[in-house]
Design an enzyme around this catalytic site. Structure first.
Site, PDB file in Angstrom:
ATOM      1  N   ASP A   4      20.640  31.652  28.000  1.00 16.57           N
ATOM      2  CA  ASP A   4      19.926  32.916  27.770  1.00 16.57           C
ATOM      3  C   ASP A   4      20.304  33.442  26.397  1.00 16.57           C
ATOM      4  O   ASP A   4      21.469  33.320  25.989  1.00 16.57           O
ATOM      5  CB  ASP A   4      20.307  33.947  28.853  1.00 16.57           C
ATOM      6  CG  ASP A   4      19.249  35.026  29.032  1.00 16.57           C
ATOM      7  OD1 ASP A   4      18.943  35.724  28.040  1.00 16.57           O
ATOM      8  OD2 ASP A   4      18.753  35.183  30.160  1.00 16.57           O
ATOM      9  N   VAL A  52      16.065  29.427  23.439  1.00 18.07           N
ATOM     10  CA  VAL A  52      15.402  28.144  23.719  1.00 18.07           C
ATOM     11  C   VAL A  52      14.208  27.895  22.799  1.00 18.07           C
ATOM     12  O   VAL A  52      13.662  26.788  22.786  1.00 18.07           O
ATOM     13  CB  VAL A  52      14.949  28.047  25.192  1.00 18.07           C
ATOM     14  CG1 VAL A  52      16.144  28.121  26.118  1.00 18.07           C
ATOM     15  CG2 VAL A  52      13.913  29.106  25.535  1.00 18.07           C
ATOM     16  N   LYS A  83       6.622  32.924  21.103  1.00 19.74           N
ATOM     17  CA  LYS A  83       7.444  31.773  20.717  1.00 19.74           C
ATOM     18  C   LYS A  83       8.144  31.143  21.924  1.00 19.74           C
ATOM     19  O   LYS A  83       8.214  29.922  22.029  1.00 19.74           O
ATOM     20  CB  LYS A  83       8.470  32.199  19.661  1.00 19.74           C
ATOM     21  CG  LYS A  83       7.870  32.426  18.283  1.00 19.74           C
ATOM     22  CD  LYS A  83       8.854  33.023  17.306  1.00 19.74           C
ATOM     23  CE  LYS A  83       9.924  32.047  16.894  1.00 19.74           C
ATOM     24  NZ  LYS A  83      10.793  32.609  15.831  1.00 19.74           N
ATOM     25  N   GLY A 100      10.411  18.565  25.871  1.00 26.48           N
ATOM     26  CA  GLY A 100      11.029  17.444  25.166  1.00 26.48           C
ATOM     27  C   GLY A 100      12.353  17.060  25.792  1.00 26.48           C
ATOM     28  O   GLY A 100      12.673  15.862  25.907  1.00 26.48           O
ATOM     29  N   TYR A 134       1.532  38.044  26.124  1.00 23.13           N
ATOM     30  CA  TYR A 134       2.186  37.520  27.324  1.00 23.13           C
ATOM     31  C   TYR A 134       1.239  36.596  28.094  1.00 23.13           C
ATOM     32  O   TYR A 134       1.605  35.475  28.453  1.00 23.13           O
ATOM     33  CB  TYR A 134       2.640  38.675  28.212  1.00 23.13           C
ATOM     34  CG  TYR A 134       3.397  38.252  29.448  1.00 23.13           C
ATOM     35  CD1 TYR A 134       4.621  37.594  29.343  1.00 23.13           C
ATOM     36  CD2 TYR A 134       2.908  38.515  30.721  1.00 23.13           C
ATOM     37  CE1 TYR A 134       5.334  37.209  30.479  1.00 23.13           C
ATOM     38  CE2 TYR A 134       3.611  38.145  31.860  1.00 23.13           C
ATOM     39  CZ  TYR A 134       4.819  37.490  31.732  1.00 23.13           C
ATOM     40  OH  TYR A 134       5.522  37.106  32.854  1.00 23.13           O
ATOM     41  N   ARG A 168       7.973  48.334  34.897  1.00 25.22           N
ATOM     42  CA  ARG A 168       7.202  47.921  36.057  1.00 25.22           C
ATOM     43  C   ARG A 168       7.274  48.977  37.147  1.00 25.22           C
ATOM     44  O   ARG A 168       8.212  49.764  37.223  1.00 25.22           O
ATOM     45  CB  ARG A 168       7.682  46.565  36.555  1.00 25.22           C
ATOM     46  CG  ARG A 168       7.231  45.429  35.644  1.00 25.22           C
ATOM     47  CD  ARG A 168       7.739  44.077  36.066  1.00 25.22           C
ATOM     48  NE  ARG A 168       9.105  43.844  35.645  1.00 25.22           N
ATOM     49  CZ  ARG A 168       9.698  42.659  35.653  1.00 25.22           C
ATOM     50  NH1 ARG A 168       9.023  41.606  36.062  1.00 25.22           N
ATOM     51  NH2 ARG A 168      10.937  42.523  35.247  1.00 25.22           N
TER      52      ARG A 168
END
Length: 325
Positions: free
Chosen positions: A33, A59, A93, A104, A147, A188
């Protein structure tokens, strides 16, 4: 030897619960993370364990995991409007470059990979309830497009790696999920309502409150994820609770649960906000033998019990400030 699994977005709400589940199942968990929206407190209880390791890493950059790897769960992504509207570039991204890197890695390690997609791929749906065969009604250049389209691209590249490189892939489309470890300030409905009630603030409902959502408790979702990962099914699968409710009715349920004396106030509906959201879970039932077990009343009580024990600092914590790069 223990099976090894990489979980991206591991310090987030869903990622942390997945870490718990796979530790319980006897896996060696490699958590990753960048902590833009995640929080180490969600997984700090796992740090002393021999079968758990954490890597602070983005990542969207090159991913290196030494040794064998059996499974990957790609859950790294901002998931709430308050986040992805502030960091639209990172959101795009992680859905594109981040997913490409994970694919990959899966190809190189011959690992099975499950990617976390979302009901947002359906946009503001013209079909109700939403089945996996529905292609959606999405505005690619609207505020939510960063998103929605990141997730739609994520599904496309996942299927490309499956068909072209024969990578073992799984795609889950997650509908509204709730439970302990959600952030009160993530924008939310459920954490927003409970947070406002605990602070003695009026509950904010957007529009007239007639728009619907279907809320799934996190334990049920995690069970669905586990079953899908262990299945041999490569096409998208909806996982969510089809028990649909309007947001006005939901706000009233929260007021009753919290015994709050505040009121419900109405504000303009955000651009492209979905009017209806309910999963058709026929595929999950038939292929995975899965359906939600926790009722909304049970789940709400467990979630409220978690939130009401937060410190004042956490209760009044403001959203993170981000820089989009």
């Amino acid at each position: 030897m223990k099976k090894r699994i990489l979980i991206t977005g591991a310090a987030g709400f869903l990622g942390s619960h997945l870490c718990d589940r796979f530790i319980k199942e006897g896996f060696h968990v490699i958590a990753m993370d960048n902590l833009i929206t995640g929080d180490l407190k969600n997984i700090e209880h796992l740090f002393p364990l021999e079968n758990f390791e954490f890597h602070h890493h983005d990542v969207s950059k090159f991913i290196h995991v030494p040794g064998k790897l059996d499974y990957i769960l790609h859950f790294a992504s901002p998931a709430s409007p308050i986040d992805y509207l502030k960091i639209p570039i990172q959101t795009l991204k992680v859905g594109s470059l981040g997913t490409h890197n994970c694919m990959g890695l899966a190809k190189d390690k011959k690992a099975r990979i499950l990617v976390a997609s979302t009901s947002e791929v359906y946009g503001d749906p013209l079909v109700h309830p939403q089945t996996e065969d529905y292609w959606g009604n999405v505005n690619p250049v609207g505020p939510r497009g960063v998103y929605d389209e990141a997730k739609r691209f994520q599904e496309a590249i996942t299927m490309a790696y499956h068909t072209f490189h024969q990578v073992e892939t799984r795609i889950i489309r997650i509908f509204n999920t709730y439970g302990p470890r959600m952030r009160l300030n993530d924008g939310r409905a459920l954490p927003a309502f409970i947070g406002q009630a605990l602070r003695g603030e009026n509950l904010t409902v957007f529009g007239d409150g007639s728009q619907t959502r279907s809320f799934c408790y996190v334990d049920d979702l995690v069970e669905g994820i586990y079953r899908l990962l262990m299945s041999d099914y490569a096409s998208p699968v909806n996982i969510g609770n089809p028990d649909e409710i309007t947001l006005k009715e939901f706000a009233e349920e929260v007021l009753k649960l919290t015994e709050s004396n505040v009121e419900i106030v109405f504000k303009p509906l955000p651009v492209d906000d979905p009017k209806q959201r309910r999963p058709d879970i026929t595929r999950a039932k038939e292929i995975l033998g899965w359906q939600p077990r926790v009722s909304r009343s049970e789940g709400l009580k467990m979630t409220y019990d978690y939130f009401k024990n937060l410190s004042n600092e956490e209760l009044y914590k403001t959203p993170k400030e981000f820089v989009s790069k």
